[in-house]
Enzyme design. Sequence first.
Site, short mmCIF file in Angstrom:
data_model
loop_
_atom_site.label_atom_id
_atom_site.label_comp_id
_atom_site.label_asym_id
_atom_site.label_seq_id
_atom_site.Cartn_x
_atom_site.Cartn_y
_atom_site.Cartn_z
N ARG A 14 38.87 24.74 41.74
CA ARG A 14 37.73 24.19 42.50
C ARG A 14 36.40 24.47 41.79
O ARG A 14 35.78 23.57 41.25
CB ARG A 14 37.74 24.78 43.93
CG ARG A 14 36.82 24.08 44.91
CD ARG A 14 35.36 24.41 44.76
NE ARG A 14 35.08 25.84 44.94
CZ ARG A 14 33.89 26.37 44.69
NH1 ARG A 14 32.88 25.62 44.28
NH2 ARG A 14 33.69 27.67 44.84
N ASP A 15 36.02 25.72 41.70
CA ASP A 15 34.70 26.03 41.15
C ASP A 15 34.64 25.72 39.66
O ASP A 15 33.58 25.44 39.11
CB ASP A 15 34.36 27.51 41.38
CG ASP A 15 32.88 27.80 41.26
OD1 ASP A 15 32.10 26.86 41.12
OD2 ASP A 15 32.50 28.98 41.30
N HIS A 208 29.22 34.59 37.60
CA HIS A 208 29.28 33.65 36.46
C HIS A 208 28.89 34.43 35.21
O HIS A 208 28.22 35.46 35.27
CB HIS A 208 28.36 32.45 36.72
CG HIS A 208 28.95 31.51 37.72
ND1 HIS A 208 29.25 30.20 37.42
CD2 HIS A 208 29.32 31.69 39.01
CE1 HIS A 208 29.77 29.61 38.50
NE2 HIS A 208 29.83 30.50 39.48
N CYS A 239 28.07 25.12 38.41
CA CYS A 239 27.82 24.48 39.69
C CYS A 239 27.01 23.23 39.45
O CYS A 239 25.97 23.27 38.79
CB CYS A 239 27.07 25.41 40.64
SG CYS A 239 26.66 24.61 42.20
#
Length: 290
Positions: A14-15, A208, A239
Site C-alpha cells: 500500500r504505502d 521514511h 506519499c
Amino acid sequence: MTSCRVSIVEVGPRDGLQNEKAAVSTADKVALIGRLAEAGLRRIEATAFVSPRWVPQMADHADVMAGLTPRPGFTYSALVPNEKGAEAALAAGAQALAVFTAASETFSQKNTNCTIAEGIARFEPVLALARRAGIPVRAYVSCALDCPYEGEIAPAAVADVSARLLGIGCDEIAVSDTLGRGTPERTAGMVEAALRVVPATQIAGHFHDTHRRAIANVAAAWSLGVRVFDGAVGGLGGCPYAPGAGGNLATETLVAHFEARGIETGIDLPRLKSVATWIRSLTRTSGAGI
Ligand code: HMG
Ligand code: MG
C-alpha cells in the site's frame, strides 16, 4: 542483548506501491503479498480503499483483496479514509482497517481534502463498522515530525491528534515521519509526547528513509518502549501528497537491524531480500521517491 520481540508491519503493497509510477499489475500485487506472507510478515497492509481519482495506483483494491489466500495468524489490512472505503474494504474481506490523518492541518487538506477534525469525524462510522465486524483499526498520524507545507511539527500536536484517535477507539496509533527528515532526538521528543497520552503497547513507529536516519529513529522509539514498526519491502514508496517524501524504511533493513541485536522478528531475512529484489525489478523504471 535484550531477548524480546518486535512486531513488524509490512506496508509496501500500500504505502510503497501507491507512489510507484511503474504500473504493477494486480496479479503481481497479489503475488507480492503472498511472497511477503511466506517470508513471515504476519501483518500486511494490502491496499487502500481511497478515491481512485486521488490515488490511481490503488484502484484495483477489491481485486487485490479478492486474490489473497487467507492464512491463519496473518492479517491483511486496508487503508480507508471514510465510511465508503470501510464498507468496500470489509466487503472485500479486509481483516483490519487503517485510517489516516495528520499532525498538520495543511497536509490533512492536501491529502484528504478536509481538516483534521473533519477527518476524525469521518472515522467514527469506520470504527463502528470495524467493531461490528470484530476487527482492529490502526490510525496513522502523518507528518508527526515535519510537514512539507508547514515545516517542523510540535510534539504537542502529535499528542493532541493521537489522544483524539485513541478517544474514538482506535487500537493502534502509527506515528509517522512522512518526509523522513526526522532525527533520533526529535523522534524521541515526539514519541515521549505521544506516550503521555497513548500506552506504548498501542504505538507503532512509521519512518521514511529519505535522509537515511530511519533506523536511528526506530532505535530512538524502541528505547522508549515502542515495539511495533512499519517497513516497506525494497524501501518502496513515499506519499503522493507529500512532495519531498522519500521511500519507506526497507523492511529488510528493519529486520536485519533487530536480528543483529538478538531481537526476534519471526521473518526469514534471505527470503524477504529475494522478494525485495523481485519487486524492485518491477518498479525500478519508476520515478519513485519524489
Ligand atoms: P473528496 O473529493 O473530498 O471526497 O475526497 P468526496 O466525498 O467529495 O467524494 C468525491 C468522489 O470520491 C465521489 O465520487 C466519492 O464517491 C468518491 P464521484 O461521485 O465524484 O464519482 N469517494 C471514494 N471513492 C472510493 N473510495 C473511497 C471514496 N470516498 C469518496 N473511500 C477523499 C476525499 C478522502 C475520498 C480523497 O481525498 C482521498 O481518497 N484521499 C486519499 C489520499 C491518499 O490515499 N493518500 C495517500 C495515503 S496517506 C499516506 O500515504 C500517509 C501514510 O502512509 C502515513 C505516512 O507515511 O505518513 C498513511
Ligand atoms: Mg508512509
